[in-house]
Design a protein around this motif. Sequence first.
Motif, PDB file in Angstrom:
ATOM      1  N   LYS A 306       0.837  -1.196   0.000  1.00 26.07           N
ATOM      2  CA  LYS A 306       0.000   0.000   0.000  1.00 26.07           C
ATOM      3  C   LYS A 306       0.871   1.244   0.000  1.00 26.07           C
ATOM      4  O   LYS A 306       1.809   1.365   0.775  1.00 26.07           O
ATOM      5  CB  LYS A 306      -0.913  -0.003   1.222  1.00 26.07           C
ATOM      6  CG  LYS A 306      -1.827   1.230   1.278  1.00 26.07           C
ATOM      7  CD  LYS A 306      -2.706   1.185   2.510  1.00 26.07           C
ATOM      8  CE  LYS A 306      -3.579   2.434   2.581  1.00 26.07           C
ATOM      9  NZ  LYS A 306      -4.435   2.438   3.788  1.00 26.07           N
ATOM     10  N   THR A 307       0.573   2.177  -0.898  1.00 26.29           N
ATOM     11  CA  THR A 307       1.374   3.383  -1.020  1.00 26.29           C
ATOM     12  C   THR A 307       0.635   4.573  -0.443  1.00 26.29           C
ATOM     13  O   THR A 307      -0.592   4.603  -0.364  1.00 26.29           O
ATOM     14  CB  THR A 307       1.686   3.664  -2.494  1.00 26.29           C
ATOM     15  OG1 THR A 307       0.455   3.772  -3.218  1.00 26.29           O
ATOM     16  CG2 THR A 307       2.518   2.539  -3.090  1.00 26.29           C
ATOM     17  N   THR A 308       1.394   5.561  -0.043  1.00 19.43           N
ATOM     18  CA  THR A 308       0.804   6.795   0.463  1.00 19.43           C
ATOM     19  C   THR A 308       1.410   7.947  -0.311  1.00 19.43           C
ATOM     20  O   THR A 308       2.500   7.854  -0.884  1.00 19.43           O
ATOM     21  CB  THR A 308       1.089   6.978   1.961  1.00 19.43           C
ATOM     22  OG1 THR A 308       2.515   6.950   2.161  1.00 19.43           O
ATOM     23  CG2 THR A 308       0.458   5.867   2.773  1.00 19.43           C
ATOM     24  N   GLY A 309       0.715   9.078  -0.325  1.00 22.01           N
ATOM     25  CA  GLY A 309       1.237  10.230  -1.016  1.00 22.01           C
ATOM     26  C   GLY A 309       1.078  10.115  -2.518  1.00 22.01           C
ATOM     27  O   GLY A 309       0.332   9.298  -3.030  1.00 22.01           O
ATOM     28  N   THR A 310       1.827  10.937  -3.225  1.00 23.19           N
ATOM     29  CA  THR A 310       1.734  10.995  -4.670  1.00 23.19           C
ATOM     30  C   THR A 310       3.024  10.507  -5.290  1.00 23.19           C
ATOM     31  O   THR A 310       4.111  10.938  -4.912  1.00 23.19           O
ATOM     32  CB  THR A 310       1.462  12.449  -5.128  1.00 23.19           C
ATOM     33  OG1 THR A 310       0.258  12.894  -4.511  1.00 23.19           O
ATOM     34  CG2 THR A 310       1.310  12.519  -6.639  1.00 23.19           C
ATOM     35  N   ALA A 311       2.927   9.584  -6.228  1.00 27.19           N
ATOM     36  CA  ALA A 311       4.114   9.057  -6.884  1.00 27.19           C
ATOM     37  C   ALA A 311       4.789  10.149  -7.699  1.00 27.19           C
ATOM     38  O   ALA A 311       4.141  11.079  -8.182  1.00 27.19           O
ATOM     39  CB  ALA A 311       3.726   7.885  -7.783  1.00 27.19           C
ATOM     40  N   PRO A 312       6.132  10.092  -7.879  1.00 28.23           N
ATOM     41  CA  PRO A 312       6.844  11.158  -8.596  1.00 28.23           C
ATOM     42  C   PRO A 312       6.296  11.425  -9.989  1.00 28.23           C
ATOM     43  O   PRO A 312       6.252  12.563 -10.429  1.00 28.23           O
ATOM     44  CB  PRO A 312       8.282  10.612  -8.656  1.00 28.23           C
ATOM     45  CG  PRO A 312       8.387   9.673  -7.498  1.00 28.23           C
ATOM     46  CD  PRO A 312       7.029   9.066  -7.354  1.00 28.23           C
ATOM     47  N   MET A 313       5.877  10.358 -10.706  1.00 26.08           N
ATOM     48  CA  MET A 313       5.406  10.569 -12.069  1.00 26.08           C
ATOM     49  C   MET A 313       4.042  11.265 -12.104  1.00 26.08           C
ATOM     50  O   MET A 313       3.547  11.597 -13.150  1.00 26.08           O
ATOM     51  CB  MET A 313       5.343   9.239 -12.835  1.00 26.08           C
ATOM     52  CG  MET A 313       4.265   8.267 -12.384  1.00 26.08           C
ATOM     53  SD  MET A 313       4.606   7.561 -10.755  1.00 26.08           S
ATOM     54  CE  MET A 313       6.173   6.784 -11.008  1.00 26.08           C
ATOM     55  N   ALA A 417      -0.428   1.982  -8.958  1.00 26.50           N
ATOM     56  CA  ALA A 417       0.784   2.735  -8.623  1.00 26.50           C
ATOM     57  C   ALA A 417       2.035   1.996  -9.087  1.00 26.50           C
ATOM     58  O   ALA A 417       2.983   2.600  -9.605  1.00 26.50           O
ATOM     59  CB  ALA A 417       0.834   2.989  -7.117  1.00 26.50           C
ATOM     60  N   ALA A 418       2.069   0.672  -8.897  1.00 21.02           N
ATOM     61  CA  ALA A 418       3.221  -0.112  -9.337  1.00 21.02           C
ATOM     62  C   ALA A 418       3.354  -0.068 -10.861  1.00 21.02           C
ATOM     63  O   ALA A 418       4.467  -0.008 -11.400  1.00 21.02           O
ATOM     64  CB  ALA A 418       3.081  -1.555  -8.859  1.00 21.02           C
ATOM     65  N   ASP A 419       2.234  -0.086 -11.547  1.00 22.15           N
ATOM     66  CA  ASP A 419       2.231  -0.001 -13.004  1.00 22.15           C
ATOM     67  C   ASP A 419       2.838   1.328 -13.456  1.00 22.15           C
ATOM     68  O   ASP A 419       3.705   1.371 -14.346  1.00 22.15           O
ATOM     69  CB  ASP A 419       0.796  -0.135 -13.503  1.00 22.15           C
ATOM     70  CG  ASP A 419       0.706  -0.766 -14.882  1.00 22.15           C
ATOM     71  OD1 ASP A 419       1.744  -1.178 -15.418  1.00 22.15           O
ATOM     72  OD2 ASP A 419      -0.409  -0.846 -15.411  1.00 22.15           O
ATOM     73  N   ARG A 420       2.393   2.424 -12.843  1.00 17.49           N
ATOM     74  CA  ARG A 420       2.921   3.742 -13.206  1.00 17.49           C
ATOM     75  C   ARG A 420       4.417   3.825 -12.920  1.00 17.49           C
ATOM     76  O   ARG A 420       5.187   4.354 -13.727  1.00 17.49           O
ATOM     77  CB  ARG A 420       2.185   4.843 -12.443  1.00 17.49           C
ATOM     78  CG  ARG A 420       0.708   4.961 -12.785  1.00 17.49           C
ATOM     79  CD  ARG A 420       0.121   6.262 -12.276  1.00 17.49           C
ATOM     80  NE  ARG A 420       0.234   6.435 -10.842  1.00 17.49           N
ATOM     81  CZ  ARG A 420      -0.627   5.951  -9.947  1.00 17.49           C
ATOM     82  NH1 ARG A 420      -1.664   5.232 -10.359  1.00 17.49           N
ATOM     83  NH2 ARG A 420      -0.467   6.193  -8.659  1.00 17.49           N
ATOM     84  N   ALA A 421       4.829   3.309 -11.771  1.00 17.84           N
ATOM     85  CA  ALA A 421       6.240   3.389 -11.397  1.00 17.84           C
ATOM     86  C   ALA A 421       7.118   2.617 -12.381  1.00 17.84           C
ATOM     87  O   ALA A 421       8.194   3.090 -12.778  1.00 17.84           O
ATOM     88  CB  ALA A 421       6.434   2.850  -9.974  1.00 17.84           C
ATOM     89  N   GLU A 422       6.657   1.459 -12.794  1.00 18.03           N
ATOM     90  CA  GLU A 422       7.458   0.661 -13.715  1.00 18.03           C
ATOM     91  C   GLU A 422       7.527   1.304 -15.088  1.00 18.03           C
ATOM     92  O   GLU A 422       8.580   1.292 -15.749  1.00 18.03           O
ATOM     93  CB  GLU A 422       6.888  -0.751 -13.809  1.00 18.03           C
ATOM     94  CG  GLU A 422       7.837  -1.733 -14.451  1.00 18.03           C
ATOM     95  CD  GLU A 422       7.464  -3.175 -14.170  1.00 18.03           C
ATOM     96  OE1 GLU A 422       7.806  -4.025 -15.017  1.00 18.03           O
ATOM     97  OE2 GLU A 422       6.840  -3.448 -13.125  1.00 18.03           O
ATOM     98  N   LEU A 423       6.420   1.862 -15.542  1.00 16.65           N
ATOM     99  CA  LEU A 423       6.438   2.564 -16.827  1.00 16.65           C
ATOM    100  C   LEU A 423       7.384   3.759 -16.775  1.00 16.65           C
ATOM    101  O   LEU A 423       8.133   4.016 -17.732  1.00 16.65           O
ATOM    102  CB  LEU A 423       5.029   3.022 -17.190  1.00 16.65           C
ATOM    103  CG  LEU A 423       4.064   1.926 -17.656  1.00 16.65           C
ATOM    104  CD1 LEU A 423       2.636   2.440 -17.656  1.00 16.65           C
ATOM    105  CD2 LEU A 423       4.448   1.419 -19.037  1.00 16.65           C
ATOM    106  N   ALA A 424       7.370   4.497 -15.664  1.00 12.12           N
ATOM    107  CA  ALA A 424       8.254   5.652 -15.526  1.00 12.12           C
ATOM    108  C   ALA A 424       9.712   5.212 -15.526  1.00 12.12           C
ATOM    109  O   ALA A 424      10.573   5.858 -16.140  1.00 12.12           O
ATOM    110  CB  ALA A 424       7.922   6.412 -14.246  1.00 12.12           C
TER     111      ALA A 424
END
Length: 454
Positions: A306-313, A417-424
């Motif tokens: 579980k993530t909190t906050g806003t991802a960098p991308m 979120a994991a999808d966005r992070a990996e794409l970034a």
Amino acid sequence: MKEVEAAAGLAVWRASRLGADLTADHEPPGLDPLLPLLAELTAEVADLDHVVVAGAGSGGTVLAARAITRTLGRPLTVLDTADPGPVERAIGDRLDRTVVVVAGDSDVAEAVRRAYLSAFLGAGMTEAEATRRFVLVGDMVPAGRSALSAAALVPAALAGVDVAELVEQARELSAALVRGGDNPARALASALSAGHDTVALVSDGTGLIGLTDWVGRLLAESLGVLPVVLEDPGSPVAGDRALTVTVGGSLGAGTVPGGGVWPDVAVNGPLGAQFLVWEHAVSMARGPARAEREPTSSVTRRAAPKTTGTAPMDAGEFTEGSVTGYGTSAGSVVEALGALLLGSRPDGYLSITAYLDPVADADVAKLRPLLAEVAGRPVTFGWGPQPRHPAGTHLQITGAVASDQYQLGDLEAAQAAADRAELARDGRRIVRLDLADRASGIVQLLDAAGALRS
């Protein structure tokens, strides 16, 4: 269509011969030991007529089960998403008559299993009574050996499908796949090996429902090509480098294949034979040259915690009506979609992934044909994590969860979120549009896509 290779009721039409000579490297799977076990299992739970299959993973087994039951007109509830809506609806439907097939060990399968266990116990069942309601099927088989495996056939059999007939259809074709002469798999493999980066798949309307979704997953995970599953024969593909393939049931004498489309390849025949010919053709088409093109499959990846906050991308945002955009300098939905389409040119594509409810929010899928008309490039659409390719721009659509009785929302958010992070990390452009109200937000998206056409 000129050339035809056919065997056991399945035919592959091609516009011309393509590619080099290819040979098979495996035999069809042996299923004889599975059939009596399926018959025994079906008898044991004969009083449970609401069949649910839970799972999401590589190999497309759940997609195969859906295609089997939809094509043969048998009821099956498929839960291959972490969105809370479908799970809550399914649990609220005939809970006392439900049997749950847990296919594989993905996060989705485990989350749905826990939700149903909680519901069964909450309904007053004992542990033993609740346990009887679950059928656990092992890990998903590797891509390319999936549709006639236990993970697909168990839910189909429990739903009332005569799986022995499917197996017999495959068996009748298998002899042609390992001998000389006409070989439909070799013809299909030749076309798949001809260097096309995009394959447009369309059902020709002759009775095979949902097969194109399974074929698309198989091609993406096994060959690394970009599959574009068309809504109907008239839907836009966009781009002129795609291999167009129509898929359908057996055709009568003199019937022109394609269902109104003029495809590069047409594959027609019974469902069991279709599964085998596609898996066999993909196996033959695979080779060392494909290795660098194979996508990263986010489908089998465990979701991040579980993530909190806003991802960098997600830096950079706007809010318009029910839609908030992240990862874009645009100030409106129209501008965000237009920028993504421009970013997909001159030789890329746009991938749309919706982390929403495939039933209640089904209209969001209408974005694909609308944007494909404008893009001039391929546009794909999928629900939840999808196999990814080493190119293109990406639109992710998320939405607020109205009800989350079984705490599935955190899993869905973590997957996204994991999808966005990996794409970034891969250097891909990713824009997220989040819907505060899903219904009105989807209307906004469709209106914006329509505005781009004018």
